[in-house]
Design an enzyme around this catalytic site. Structure first.
Site, short mmCIF file in Angstrom:
data_model
loop_
_atom_site.label_atom_id
_atom_site.label_comp_id
_atom_site.label_asym_id
_atom_site.label_seq_id
_atom_site.Cartn_x
_atom_site.Cartn_y
_atom_site.Cartn_z
N CYS A 91 0.28 6.42 -9.30
CA CYS A 91 1.55 5.75 -9.62
C CYS A 91 1.86 5.70 -11.11
O CYS A 91 3.00 5.95 -11.53
CB CYS A 91 1.56 4.34 -9.04
SG CYS A 91 0.00 3.46 -9.15
N HIS A 100 4.71 -1.46 -12.42
CA HIS A 100 3.83 -1.07 -13.52
C HIS A 100 4.67 -0.87 -14.78
O HIS A 100 5.74 -0.25 -14.73
CB HIS A 100 3.15 0.28 -13.21
CG HIS A 100 2.03 0.22 -12.21
ND1 HIS A 100 1.52 -0.95 -11.68
CD2 HIS A 100 1.28 1.22 -11.66
CE1 HIS A 100 0.53 -0.67 -10.84
NE2 HIS A 100 0.37 0.64 -10.81
C1 11C Z 1 -3.62 1.08 -9.28
N1 11C Z 1 -2.80 3.28 -9.81
O1 11C Z 1 -2.61 0.58 -9.80
C2 11C Z 1 -3.67 2.53 -8.97
C3 11C Z 1 -3.37 2.67 -7.50
O2 11C Z 1 -5.18 7.03 -7.43
O3 11C Z 1 -3.57 6.65 -6.06
C4 11C Z 1 -3.30 4.10 -7.04
C5 11C Z 1 -4.63 4.79 -7.03
C6 11C Z 1 -4.45 6.25 -6.82
O4 11C Z 1 -4.61 0.43 -9.01
#
Ligand code: 11C
Length: 345
Positions: A128, A248
């Site tokens: 993400c 995010h």
């Molecule tokens: C998080 N980005 O915010 C991560 C979630 O490799 O698809 C996604 C983890 C991934 O914890």
């Protein structure tokens, strides 16, 4: 033409958004099969007003499925994605299981849709925090080239799943009520130690690698180079978890290759970019906020500044709903691209 679609991990935070996104974008679904672990099987979920029972995902579940969207963790994808492909499905996988496999395209449609042509059954949806960054930077890269990216993230707990969201709220309540807390999940459910997330900032997302970066940081570094098809691109990342439920945020510093870029030109490029909304008016305190991004499809960019020492250096603030553009929406957009390119039949 309509398609038989399966969602693996249908009861998870991303799975739920996949169902809503298929509805919202009116994806041409013939039948929708909701799959999960044995533990969650039997739950009832709705799709377009119809109640569907979640079933346990097994290799045979994929008979007759044309498109399978996976978001149930890397080990489930490793075990079942090849089974789905064997039975004729195209898999769009939202885990890190296959992302760096050279036979697997890693796709953000606004950036590298054409790479889908090379797929061999499995297509990966990037992490993400990577997706929102490359979607925002692509218009700049196209026009002025990119030499370097330095990013610090401020990531929401929903990226770690529904249990992490519950942990954040429960801990917040316990702290407000003067009770003791007992962290069990964050920063990483499988790691040795767990830390307070409520009213905190935790500089660990995913497990540490031998080079001192976390796996989340390495995902941002390696995936960005793969999506932008540029191994010489310099990328560094620091990933931090905040007590934000969804959305995010990223502080991003870039250095472009060509001369002549300025803040006005950058704003123009971004305001014309597909899937990007410019929110950049410091005089009126207009900038992207995680709280405002929830439920929205676009990537929001603001706080654009030219570096004070490096004329080719620029700073910005990039925000997106990590469950939508960062996961479910991008997966469904990949599926639409497959139809557009005549690859999903
Ligand atoms: C998080 N980005 O915010 C991560 C979630 O490799 O698809 C996604 C983890 C991934 O914890």
């Amino acid at each position: 033409q309509t398609f038989n679609v399966a969602i693996v991990g249908a009861t998870g935070a991303v799975g739920e958004q996949m169902i809503r996104t298929l509805e919202k974008l009116d994806f041409p679904v013939d039948t929708l099969l909701l799959l999960s672990s044995k533990r969650s099987a039997g739950k009832q979920l709705t799709f377009k007003g119809e109640q569907l029972t979640v079933q346990e995902a097994k290799p045979e579940s994929f008979e007759g499925v044309q498109l399978a969207l996976f978001s149930a963790g890397g080990s489930v994808s490793k075990a079942l994605a090849p089974e789905a492909v064997k039975r004729g499905a195209i898999v769009v996988d939202n885990t890190s299981a296959f992302r760096m496999d050279e036979n697997v395209p890693l796709i953000v449609p606004e950036v590298n849709e054409q790479a889908l042509e090379r797929h061999k059954g499995i297509i990966s949806n990037p992490n993400c925090s990577t997706i929102q960054m490359v979607a925002a930077l692509e218009p700049v890269r196209k026009a002025f080239g990119l030499k370097r990216i330095v990013v610090s993230t401020y990531q929401a707990v929903s990226g770690a799943g529904v249990d992490a969201i519950d942990e954040m709220y429960e801990q917040s309540r316990q702290i407000m009520d003067g009770e003791s807390i007992d962290p069990q999940i964050l920063p990483v459910s499988g790691d040795k130690k767990h830390y307070q997330i409520a009213f905190n900032a935790v500089p660990q997302i995913d497990v540490f690698q031998e080079n001192g970066f976390t796996f989340e940081e390495m995902k941002m570094i390696n995936e960005t180079k793969k999506i932008m098809e540029d191994e010489s691109l310099q990328v560094a990342a620091t990933c931090v978890r905040l007590p934000v439920e969804t959305g995010h945020s990223e502080s991003v510093y870039i250095e472009v290759q060509e001369e002549g870029l300025n803040v006005e030109e950058m704003r123009k490029l971004l305001s014309e970019a597909e899937g990007v909304t410019l929110q950049d008016d410091p005089q009126n305190q207009v900038y992207p906020l995680a709280s405002e991004s929830k439920g929205k499809d676009d990537v929001f960019v603001g706080r654009i500044r030219q570096d004070l020492d490096q004329p080719k250096g620029f700073h910005m603030w990039i925000v997106a709903d990590n469950l939508l553009k960062g996961a479910a929406l991008n997966s469904v957009q990949i599926a639409f691209s497959l139809i557009k390119l005549g690859l999903l039949k």
